[in-house]
Design a protein around this motif. Structure first.
Motif, mmCIF file in Angstrom:
data_model
loop_
_atom_site.group_PDB
_atom_site.id
_atom_site.type_symbol
_atom_site.label_atom_id
_atom_site.label_comp_id
_atom_site.label_asym_id
_atom_site.label_seq_id
_atom_site.Cartn_x
_atom_site.Cartn_y
_atom_site.Cartn_z
ATOM 1 N N THR B 154 0.836 -1.204 0.000
ATOM 2 C CA THR B 154 0.000 0.000 0.000
ATOM 3 C C THR B 154 0.869 1.253 0.000
ATOM 4 N N VAL B 155 1.932 1.226 0.812
ATOM 5 C CA VAL B 155 2.831 2.377 0.850
ATOM 6 C C VAL B 155 3.411 2.626 -0.538
ATOM 7 N N ASN B 158 0.690 3.906 -2.919
ATOM 8 C CA ASN B 158 0.395 5.281 -2.558
ATOM 9 C C ASN B 158 1.474 6.221 -3.099
ATOM 10 N N ALA B 159 2.727 5.826 -2.913
ATOM 11 C CA ALA B 159 3.835 6.656 -3.403
ATOM 12 C C ALA B 159 3.742 6.818 -4.921
ATOM 13 N N HIS B 172 12.765 7.296 -1.592
ATOM 14 C CA HIS B 172 11.822 7.567 -0.506
ATOM 15 C C HIS B 172 11.108 6.329 0.016
ATOM 16 N N VAL B 173 11.126 5.231 -0.741
ATOM 17 C CA VAL B 173 10.406 4.042 -0.301
ATOM 18 C C VAL B 173 11.322 2.822 -0.164
ATOM 19 N N PRO B 176 14.635 3.484 2.347
ATOM 20 C CA PRO B 176 14.325 3.485 3.792
ATOM 21 C C PRO B 176 13.849 2.130 4.296
ATOM 22 N N SER B 177 13.061 1.449 3.471
ATOM 23 C CA SER B 177 12.569 0.139 3.888
ATOM 24 C C SER B 177 13.721 -0.849 4.032
ATOM 25 N N VAL B 252 14.211 6.357 14.914
ATOM 26 C CA VAL B 252 13.216 6.978 15.797
ATOM 27 C C VAL B 252 11.793 6.733 15.335
ATOM 28 N N TRP B 253 11.618 6.507 14.072
ATOM 29 C CA TRP B 253 10.252 6.399 13.550
ATOM 30 C C TRP B 253 9.633 5.034 13.798
ATOM 31 N N ARG B 254 10.448 4.110 14.325
ATOM 32 C CA ARG B 254 9.890 2.760 14.501
ATOM 33 C C ARG B 254 9.128 2.621 15.805
ATOM 34 N N PRO B 255 7.974 1.964 15.758
ATOM 35 C CA PRO B 255 7.161 1.816 16.969
ATOM 36 C C PRO B 255 7.934 1.184 18.120
#
Ligand SMILES: Nc1ncnc2c1ncn2[C@@H]1O[C@H](COP(=O)(O)OP(=O)(O)O)[C@@H](O)[C@H]1O
Ligand SMILES: [Mg+2]
Lengths: 268, 261
Positions: B154-155, B158-159, B172-173, B176-177, B252-255
Motif C-alpha cells: 500500500t505504501v 500510494n507513493a 523515498h520508499v 528506507p525500507s 526513531v520512527w519505529r514503533p
C-alpha cells in the motif's frame, strides 16, 4: 455536465493459478461528472476496490476502457488522488514530511513544500502534530495526514477506498464532516467507496450500487438530492434521508444477503 | 529493573567471576595453583599486562589497525551489499538464477578463505578487510534483499499515485525500507566485521589485536592471550554501544524504538 472520469463496459479479471481467470467486475459503466461526489456501495468482495484501482490505473481492465475527459487512460491516472483503505503513509517520514513529499516530488522547493504542508496539517486539524511519526498518531489522525497528503496535490479526481473504514463511529462522522468541508471549497470529482450506506448517502450526490461478485455489475444508481452544505450526523435524522435510505437499502440488502450465501429467491 | 540496580548486578557478575578466577589460581582450593596458573594465568598478571600495554601506548597502534580493518570491511561490505541487494531484488528472474550460487558462497566457512586472501592481498590490512567483507556482505545483502521485497504494498502504491518516478521510489520508499532491515542487523554485521579482522590478523599479520593474541600464544604467554581477549571484548562492547546510540537516532520512527516512560 462535463465528464471527469468515465468507465465504459469495464471488465476486470484476475489470473488464478490453475483455474480459469476470475472475473471480479463485468461490464461496469459509470460516469462521474466534474464536481460530482459519487459513492459506490456494495457488499465486501463485490469488487469496489477493484473498480477504484482500475480508475486509478493501478489495474488494467481486461475489456472496456477508462476515459478521462474523453481520453483513454493508459498507465497510472496522474490526475487522480487516491486515499487508500489501509495505512499508506511512509512510516519513516514525519507527518509534515509525508505531506510535503507530495509537492517535493513534483519539483516544489523543500522550504515551500514544508510551509504548505504545515498549512494543510492545520486544515485537517493537526496543528502541532507535524513532527510526529505515523506510529505516534491515532488511526483517525493518520487518516487526516493521508487526506492532507493527497489533497495538497490538488488532484482533479479523488478516489477513496473506504477511507474511514477502520475508524470508530464518532471519528467517522467527524472525518465525514471534514471531508465535506474540504470538498466544498473547490468541488472535485469524487469516487467514494464504502460498504456503509448511511455514510454513502450522507456524503454524496449519487449512490451507485454494485452487485455481489463475481461478475459484479452496477445495478442501481440513485441521485441524492439532499441540500448542501450538510452536517453528516444531523442529516441522518431528516425524513428525506430516511426515505432514500429505505429505497436503496431494499436493493442493497438482497446483494448483501447473497454475499453471505443466502439466496432470497430460493428461500421465498 | 532500574538502571543503577542493573549496572550494579552486571558489575557484580564480573567481580564474582574474577574472584573465582583469583581463588582458583592463587589459593590451593582446587589443587596446585602454579599448575592452574599455566592454563589460566592470574587476574593480577593479566591486569599488569593490560596496564603495560596502555601505559607504553603500544596497544593503541594495534587497536587502531583492527579498527581500520573492521571499519573498511563494514563500509565496503555494506555498500556492495546494498547496491547488489537492491539491484537483484528489483530483478526477480536474475535473482532466481543467482540464488543457488549466493547460498553456496554464503555457506563457505570463511576461515578457509583466509590463506587465499593472504595470497591475493598480501599480509597487510587488505587481506583482513577482504575476510571481514565476506562476512558483512552476506548479512547485509540478505537483509537488503528482504527489505526491498517486503516493502509494504500500500505504501508503494500510494507513493506511485502521489507521482513518484522510479528514482524517487528508490530514495523515498525502497531505500528506507531496506535500511531498516540493515539497521536491525547492524549489531551482527559490525560484530562480524571485527571477527573478520581479528581472525585474519590471528592467521597471519604483523599488527592488530589478533596478532597480539597469536604472538602471546606462540610464546605460551597465557597472560598475554587473556589480556588480548579482554581488550578485544571491551573493544567490541564499546563499538556495540556506539551502534546502539546510532540506532536510536536513525530508527526513531519505529514503533518498537519508542522510549517508554
Ligand atoms: N489480486 C487478485 N487476485 C485474485 N482475485 C482477486 C484479487 N484482488 C481481488 N480479487 C477478488 O476480486 C473480488 C473483488 O475484490 P475487491 O475489489 O477487493 O472487493 P471489495 O473492495 O468490494 O471488498 C473478490 O472476490 C476478491 O477475492
Ligand atoms: Mg476493498
Amino acid at each position: 455536465m462535463e465528464s471527469a472520469i468515465q468507465l465504459k463496459s469495464v471488465d476486470i479479471s484476475f489470473a488464478v493459478h490453475g483455474a480459469k481467470p476470475f472475473r471480479a467486475v463485468a461490464g461496469a459503466d459509470l460516469n462521474v461528472a466534474k464536481g460530482e461526489f459519487v459513492a459506490i456501495v456494495g457488499p465486501t468482495g463485490s469488487g469496489k476496490s477493484t473498480l477504484l484501482n482500475a480508475a486509478a490505473g493501478l489495474l488494467k481492465p481486461s475489456a472496456g476502457r477508462v476515459e478521462l475527459g474523453g481520453q483513454e487512460l493508459s498507465g497510472l491516472n496522474r490526475s487522480a488522488g487516491y486515499l487508500f483503505q489501509a495505512d499508506a503513509l511512509m512510516p519513516w517520514k514525519t507527518a509534515r514530511d509525508n505531506v510535503a513529499i507530495s509537492l517535493e516530488i513534483n519539483g516544489v522547493p523543500r522550504r515551500e513544500a514544508l510551509a504548505r504542508a504545515d498549512e494543510w496539517l492545520v486544515k485537517v486539524g493537526l496543528r502541532g502534530f507535524g513532527d510526529r511519526y505515523p506510529h505516534m498518531l491515532s488511526g483517525g489522525q493518520r487518516k487526516r495526514v493521508a487526506m492532507a497528503q493527497v489533497l495538497i496535490r490538488d488532484p482533479e479526481i479523488l478516489l477513496m477506498d473506504e477511507p474511514f473504514g477502520p475508524l470508530d463511529a464518532q471519528t467517522r462522522l467527524i472525518m465525514g464532516d471534514l471531508l465535506l468541508d474540504l470538498w466544498q471549497q473547490d468541488r472535485k470529482a469524487v469516487m467514494f467507496v464504502t460498504h456503509d450506506l448511511e455514510e454513502a448517502i450522507s456524503l454524496s450526490d449519487r449512490v451507485v450500487i454494485l452487485s455481489t461478485g463475481p461478475d459484479a455489475r452496477i445495478i442501481g444508481d440513485f441521485p441524492i438530492p439532499l441540500e448542501r452544505p450538510r452536517d453528516v450526523s444531523e442529516i441522518k435524522l431528516t425524513p428525506e434521508f430516511q426515505t432514500l435510505h429505505r429505497d436503496i437499502w431494499h436493493l442493497l440488502k438482497e446483494q448483501v444477503l447473497k454475499a453471505y450465501g443466502y439466496n432470497s429467491e430460493k428461500r421465498a | 529493573m532500574s538502571k543503577p540496580v542493573l549496572f550494579v548486578l552486571q558489575a557484580l557478575v564480573a567481580v564474582i567471576a574474577i574472584a573465582i578466577w583469583w581463588l582458583v589460581t592463587q589459593t590451593p582450593i582446587l589443587g596446585d595453583p602454579s599448575r592452574l596458573q599455566f592454563f589460566f594465568s592470574t587476574p593480577g598478571d593479566v591486569a599488569r599486562q593490560i596496564i603495560a600495554w596502555f601505559s607504553t601506548g603500544e596497544i593503541w597502534y594495534h587497536l587502531w589497525i583492527t579498527l581500520v580493518e573492521a571499519t573498511l570491511a563494514f563500509v565496503i561490505g555494506a555498500f556492495a551489499a546494498l547496491v547488489l541487494g537492491f539491484w537483484l531484488a528489483r530483478r526477480p528472474k536474475l535473482a532466481a538464477v543467482f540464488d543457488p550460487y549466493v547460498k553456496a558462497a554464503n555457506s563457505l566457512p570463511r576461515v578457509v578463505l583466509a590463506p587465499i586472501f593472504t595470497l591475493w592481498f598480501g599480509l597487510g590490512i587488505w587481506s583482513k578487510v577482504a575476510l571481514g567483507f565476506t562476512l558483512v556482505f552476506f548479512i547485509v545483502f540478505f537483509n537488503v534483499y528482504q527489505g526491498v521485497k517486503e516493502v509494504n504494498r500500500t505504501v508503494l502504491q500510494n507513493a506511485r499515485m502521489l507521482g513518484m518516478n522510479e528514482r524517487q521510489l528508490l530514495r523515498h520508499v525502497y531505500l528506507p525500507s531496506a535500511l531498516t532491515w540493515v539497521f536491525s542487523s547492524l549489531h551482527v554485521s559490525i560484530g562480524f566485521a571485527v571477527v573478520g579482522a581479528v581472525v585474519g590478523e590471528y592467521l597471519g599479520s604483523a599488527a592488530g589485536l589478533g596478532y597480539l593474541i597469536a604472538q602471546a600464544e606462540g610464546m605460551f604467554d597465557i597472560a598475554g592471550v587473556f589480556a588480548g581477549m579482554f581488550v578485544l571484548s571491551a573493544f567490541v562492547l564499546i563499538i556495540d554501544w556506539l551502534v546502539t546510540l546510532a540506532e536510536r537516532r536513525l530508527l526513531v520512527w519505529r514503533p518498537d524504538n519508542q522510549s517508554q516512560h
